[in-house]
Design a protein around this motif. Structure first.
Motif, PDB file in Angstrom:
ATOM      1  N   LEU B  41      35.893  44.606  30.211  1.00 17.42           N
ATOM      2  CA  LEU B  41      35.298  43.364  30.722  1.00 17.42           C
ATOM      3  C   LEU B  41      35.795  42.159  29.921  1.00 17.42           C
ATOM      4  N   GLU B  42      35.841  42.314  28.599  1.00 21.15           N
ATOM      5  CA  GLU B  42      36.317  41.201  27.764  1.00 21.15           C
ATOM      6  C   GLU B  42      37.808  40.957  27.985  1.00 21.15           C
ATOM      7  N   GLY B  43      38.551  42.042  28.184  1.00 21.48           N
ATOM      8  CA  GLY B  43      39.980  41.904  28.464  1.00 21.48           C
ATOM      9  C   GLY B  43      40.218  41.208  29.794  1.00 21.48           C
ATOM     10  N   ALA B  44      39.355  41.500  30.766  1.00 24.08           N
ATOM     11  CA  ALA B  44      39.488  40.850  32.071  1.00 24.08           C
ATOM     12  C   ALA B  44      39.160  39.362  31.962  1.00 24.08           C
ATOM     13  N   ALA B  45      38.166  39.030  31.139  1.00 28.00           N
ATOM     14  CA  ALA B  45      37.827  37.609  30.943  1.00 28.00           C
ATOM     15  C   ALA B  45      39.005  36.866  30.340  1.00 28.00           C
ATOM     16  N   ASP B  82      38.418  25.807  40.690  1.00 26.31           N
ATOM     17  CA  ASP B  82      38.922  24.822  39.740  1.00 26.31           C
ATOM     18  C   ASP B  82      38.797  25.457  38.359  1.00 26.31           C
ATOM     19  N   PRO B  83      39.324  24.830  37.319  1.00 23.22           N
ATOM     20  CA  PRO B  83      39.264  25.469  35.989  1.00 23.22           C
ATOM     21  C   PRO B  83      37.836  25.815  35.577  1.00 23.22           C
ATOM     22  N   ALA B  84      36.857  24.998  35.937  1.00 26.03           N
ATOM     23  CA  ALA B  84      35.473  25.287  35.544  1.00 26.03           C
ATOM     24  C   ALA B  84      34.972  26.545  36.237  1.00 26.03           C
ATOM     25  N   ARG B  85      35.320  26.723  37.508  1.00 24.26           N
ATOM     26  CA  ARG B  85      34.861  27.928  38.222  1.00 24.26           C
ATOM     27  C   ARG B  85      35.542  29.181  37.658  1.00 24.26           C
ATOM     28  N   ILE B  86      36.788  29.067  37.259  1.00 27.77           N
ATOM     29  CA  ILE B  86      37.470  30.225  36.662  1.00 27.77           C
ATOM     30  C   ILE B  86      36.840  30.542  35.307  1.00 27.77           C
ATOM     31  N   GLU B  87      36.538  29.510  34.520  1.00 25.63           N
ATOM     32  CA  GLU B  87      35.878  29.723  33.236  1.00 25.63           C
ATOM     33  C   GLU B  87      34.498  30.374  33.452  1.00 25.63           C
ATOM     34  N   ALA B  88      33.803  29.968  34.524  1.00 24.30           N
ATOM     35  CA  ALA B  88      32.488  30.561  34.799  1.00 24.30           C
ATOM     36  C   ALA B  88      32.619  32.055  35.125  1.00 24.30           C
ATOM     37  N   MET B  89      33.669  32.414  35.859  1.00 25.62           N
ATOM     38  CA  MET B  89      33.897  33.845  36.143  1.00 25.62           C
ATOM     39  C   MET B  89      34.145  34.620  34.855  1.00 25.62           C
ATOM     40  N   ASN B 137      35.140  34.270  43.920  1.00 23.17           N
ATOM     41  CA  ASN B 137      34.526  34.687  42.653  1.00 23.17           C
ATOM     42  C   ASN B 137      33.765  36.005  42.780  1.00 23.17           C
ATOM     43  N   VAL B 138      33.415  36.416  44.026  1.00 24.39           N
ATOM     44  CA  VAL B 138      32.752  37.715  44.207  1.00 24.39           C
ATOM     45  C   VAL B 138      33.645  38.835  43.661  1.00 24.39           C
ATOM     46  N   THR B 139      34.964  38.635  43.720  1.00 22.75           N
ATOM     47  CA  THR B 139      35.905  39.619  43.194  1.00 22.75           C
ATOM     48  C   THR B 139      35.579  39.960  41.743  1.00 22.75           C
ATOM     49  N   ALA B 140      35.424  38.926  40.910  1.00 32.43           N
ATOM     50  CA  ALA B 140      35.150  39.151  39.485  1.00 32.43           C
ATOM     51  C   ALA B 140      33.720  39.620  39.269  1.00 32.43           C
ATOM     52  N   ASP B 141      32.758  38.996  39.948  1.00 28.61           N
ATOM     53  CA  ASP B 141      31.348  39.338  39.735  1.00 28.61           C
ATOM     54  C   ASP B 141      31.080  40.799  40.125  1.00 28.61           C
ATOM     55  N   ALA B 142      31.500  41.169  41.336  1.00 30.22           N
ATOM     56  CA  ALA B 142      31.228  42.524  41.825  1.00 30.22           C
ATOM     57  C   ALA B 142      32.031  43.545  41.037  1.00 30.22           C
ATOM     58  N   GLY B 143      33.290  43.206  40.743  1.00 29.00           N
ATOM     59  CA  GLY B 143      34.110  44.119  39.961  1.00 29.00           C
ATOM     60  C   GLY B 143      33.496  44.385  38.597  1.00 29.00           C
ATOM     61  N   GLY B 144      33.003  43.331  37.963  1.00 31.13           N
ATOM     62  CA  GLY B 144      32.419  43.478  36.630  1.00 31.13           C
ATOM     63  C   GLY B 144      31.134  44.280  36.628  1.00 31.13           C
ATOM     64  N   GLY B 390      20.689  40.041  34.262  1.00 29.54           N
ATOM     65  CA  GLY B 390      22.097  39.699  34.167  1.00 29.54           C
ATOM     66  C   GLY B 390      22.652  39.534  35.565  1.00 29.54           C
ATOM     67  N   ALA B 391      23.951  39.802  35.704  1.00 23.63           N
ATOM     68  CA  ALA B 391      24.603  39.584  36.993  1.00 23.63           C
ATOM     69  C   ALA B 391      24.018  40.503  38.061  1.00 23.63           C
ATOM     70  N   GLU B 392      24.015  40.043  39.290  1.00 25.25           N
ATOM     71  CA  GLU B 392      23.604  40.875  40.409  1.00 25.25           C
ATOM     72  C   GLU B 392      24.746  40.924  41.411  1.00 25.25           C
ATOM     73  N   ILE B 393      24.755  41.995  42.192  1.00 27.45           N
ATOM     74  CA  ILE B 393      25.785  42.131  43.227  1.00 27.45           C
ATOM     75  C   ILE B 393      25.221  41.720  44.573  1.00 27.45           C
TER      76      ILE B 393
END
Lengths: 427, 427
Positions: B41-45, B82-89, B137-144, B390-393
């Motif tokens: 997860l940290e590597g993906a971030a 945008d960069p902020a949304r990528i940082e949020a992921m 962003n669902v890609t990162a959230d659901a994947g994580g 935490g995160a939800e799917i």
């Protein structure tokens, strides 16, 4: 209802009314107190005992019709009731009454930094459909378990046990009435018309989960056609794996019990795996014991070399649920090979490792993908009663919600109850 | 894969390979330690942050195509990164890494009189399929979330976000590889061919549960066609009920927040119920506040009499999920009437009672058949993050397995691990 069902084109409407009535009763039952539910169970037990003669008469009709139809002795045995079996049903209902109420349990509770107090609380599932075959006692067992969990139930028995099951359902209704609970909470489909099953499988508005109890073809049909979730298992291809650190006497006792105590139940072992390193030491005595007890043996070449009675096994044997005194025996190359075999050929039901090596046992229990995994105990313990759950409505091998024995707790769901003091969510 | 998918008749075979690869990866992931999953997860971030330019380029292709196709501004906003949304992921993936490991939790443990020690232990569900639409962003959230719970995931994004989602999936793969976990654990369906969804819905051998994330038509199709269980909600027809013992200032704050904080989320209130006894006292100020904030009001005759701006409501309004600044308002005759209305017209999602009467609150929380029921708090708290999960799917309104927010714990199942000392079952 009986007259309505004489005309087949009214069957859909009749089933719809059954579903609606079950749903309405489920709402009422969901908030029924434990004493009222237990009083209904005890009242049903009393009514069953009082109705023994009527139930035996009804059963006699079913048995005679089955005999006339040339039914097999095994099925006749499942169908036949006697005073002891009726007493067992009544005692079973009383045992369900002694179980703790699964509804209202606080499954988790925590508080948020903003002061919101959150609880996850067990609630009934709603309406359970049960489709079964020749055993009339399923009527009482399934009805009692569903009632205890605050669910309404729609019972669809087999045509061969129709009169017996209806007489038992009458006793359950008497119990509900004695506790002033809605008799609609236990619905018995009052027709042997096979088309009723098709309607039930499609009634996802009124039925929250289906439980098929019977042979493979019934379970396969329900899984394929049901529009709602199903709790079931198709096969019990259960393994006993003798790890190289297995103790010989324990290994033999577990294998013989797992295979032969009862061969017809889903937790009976069907395949024996043995580590190559210990096969020549462990197997001869075990194979002889099984053979002496009348068990047919099918094995790979290594196993055949150890006992002349062993027939050759084919791939079909690794996937077979014999439900009979037959055992497939295979030599494996250690723990990884054993786990891979179980996950490939098994049915995700119940599997056992025999070993004195704690590390090996831990890996087997974690990596075998089955509902029940045992270390140094017979697979025949795969049973809700043996787990201490009280009565079970079946064993599930699906991965969602219920897995393993399905008892009263598994027939509940939950909701989140959140208590605040006026909190609003910041923008 | 890309070349294979150029020929449509090969799509079935390609989807089958995706399913098989996911299943194989799921077996490996099921026993991965927490540190390895967290490292992935940290590597993906890290990979997401490093790939910011490439992801923005890919997103630009999607946005330009969407603009050329005349896509609505709301959908373009969901699509645009945008960069902020990528940082949020990336931060979201790091937050998932800090959650406790849901796998291996001992959910229950007990011992039997015969000495058998039984544990119910959390295990991964297996393979999760996620079908989503325009939000990349669902890609990162659901994947994580799936990775943390030890599941493999098959991600099927919308065609409009295809290039963005694929670039994000590349970063997730880099994280898996950095932790020496199988990259097949996160599968991204590499085609926009709509027929791929049909294959995914039929792959019950390889997919254990499906999660649709998107509009009503997507969810309806998945529910109707999926051959495996589905975690979803169709509507969020959420109610706020002002009981006669509601405190006026709290009532107004909760109603305004529940309706207007965000109108487009599933936890937004759509119907306001008010006890007749207090309607004339409570409603005028609340209706004025809502009207002043730009909220359209639709009400029954009693409500209309209290504010000239209130339009007449029809039955369709009681079932409506507006997802907009519109509120249906109805006067009810006390607690029973309110509970009956919510259970009849609601969507079993999230409902709230405002009252100072503990008894009334207790009954509402027990008798309203919804995934989330609140006392004196806004319905907009219906969110896994607000619950502390935490995160939800997603949020589920089904009754089985997962109900309410679906976080990492809800993406696990369990098995029974039984430890003995040679026990066999008596005959």
């Amino acid at each position: 209802m009986a007259t309505v069902l004489e005309r087949r084109d009214d069957l859909a409407a009749a089933m719809e009314r059954i579903g609606q009535a079950a749903r309405a009763a489920a709402r009422e039952l969901a908030t029924a107190s434990r004493p009222r539910k237990d009083r209904a169970l005890e009242g049903a037990a009393l009514a069953l005992r009082r109705a023994t003669d009527a139930i035996l008469d009804a059963n006699q009709r079913d048995v005679e019709a089955a005999q006339a139809a040339g039914t097999s002795p095994a099925m006749l045995d499942r169908l036949r009731l006697d005073p002891a079996r009726i007493e067992a049903m009544a005692a079973g209902l009383e045992a369900i009454a002694t179980l703790p109420d699964p509804v209202g349990r606080v499954l988790a509770a925590w508080e948020r930094p903003n002061g919101l107090a959150i609880e996850r609380v067990a609630t009934p599932l709603g309406v359970v459909g049960v489709i079964y075959e020749s055993r009339p006692n399923v009527t009482a067992d399934a009805g009692g378990v569903c009632l205890k969990a605050g669910n309404a139930v729609i019972l669809r028995g087999g045509s061969e046990s129709f009169h017996s099951a209806r007489a038992i359902a009458d006793a359950l209704h008497a119990g509900l009435a004695a506790a002033s609970l809605p008799v609609d909470a236990i619905q018995f489909v009052p027709t042997t018309d096979r088309a009723a099953v098709g309607h039930l499988l499609a009634m996802d508005r009124h039925v929250d989960v289906l439980v098929p109890r019977g042979g493979r073809s019934l379970v396969e049909r329900v899984r394929a056609e049901a529009r709602m979730p199903v709790f079931s298992h198709l096969d019990g291809v259960c393994h006993v794996y003798l790890h190289q650190a297995a103790e010989a006497a324990m290994a033999e006792a577990i294998v013989v019990n797992a295979k032969l105590r009862r061969t017809g139940i889903c937790g009976a072992a069907e395949t024996l795996l043995v580590d190559r390193a210990m096969a020549a030491d462990l197997l001869p005595s075990i194979l002889a014991a099984l053979h002496d007890a009348g068990c047919e043996l099918r094995g790979d070449a290594t196993v055949q070399a150890l006992n002349a009675a062993v027939l050759p096994a084919t791939d079909a044997d690794w996937a077979a649920e014999y439900l009979d005194a037959i055992l497939a025996v295979k030599v494996v190359d250690g723990l990884d090979d054993a786990i891979a075999h179980v996950n490939r050929w098994g049915s995700h039901h119940t599997d056992c490792i025999v070993t004195a090596d704690e590390q090996a046992a831990r890996r087997f229990l974690a990596e075998v993908d089955s509902a029940i995994v045992l270390h140094n105990a017979s697979t025949q313990f795969a049973d809700g009663g043996e787990f201490g759950m009280g009565a079970e409505i079946g064993i599930a091998t699906g991965r969602l919600h219920a897995r393993g024995p399905v008892g009263v707790e598994q027939l509940t769901t939950f909701n989140y109850r959140v208590r605040g003091t006026g909190q609003t969510r910041p923008v």
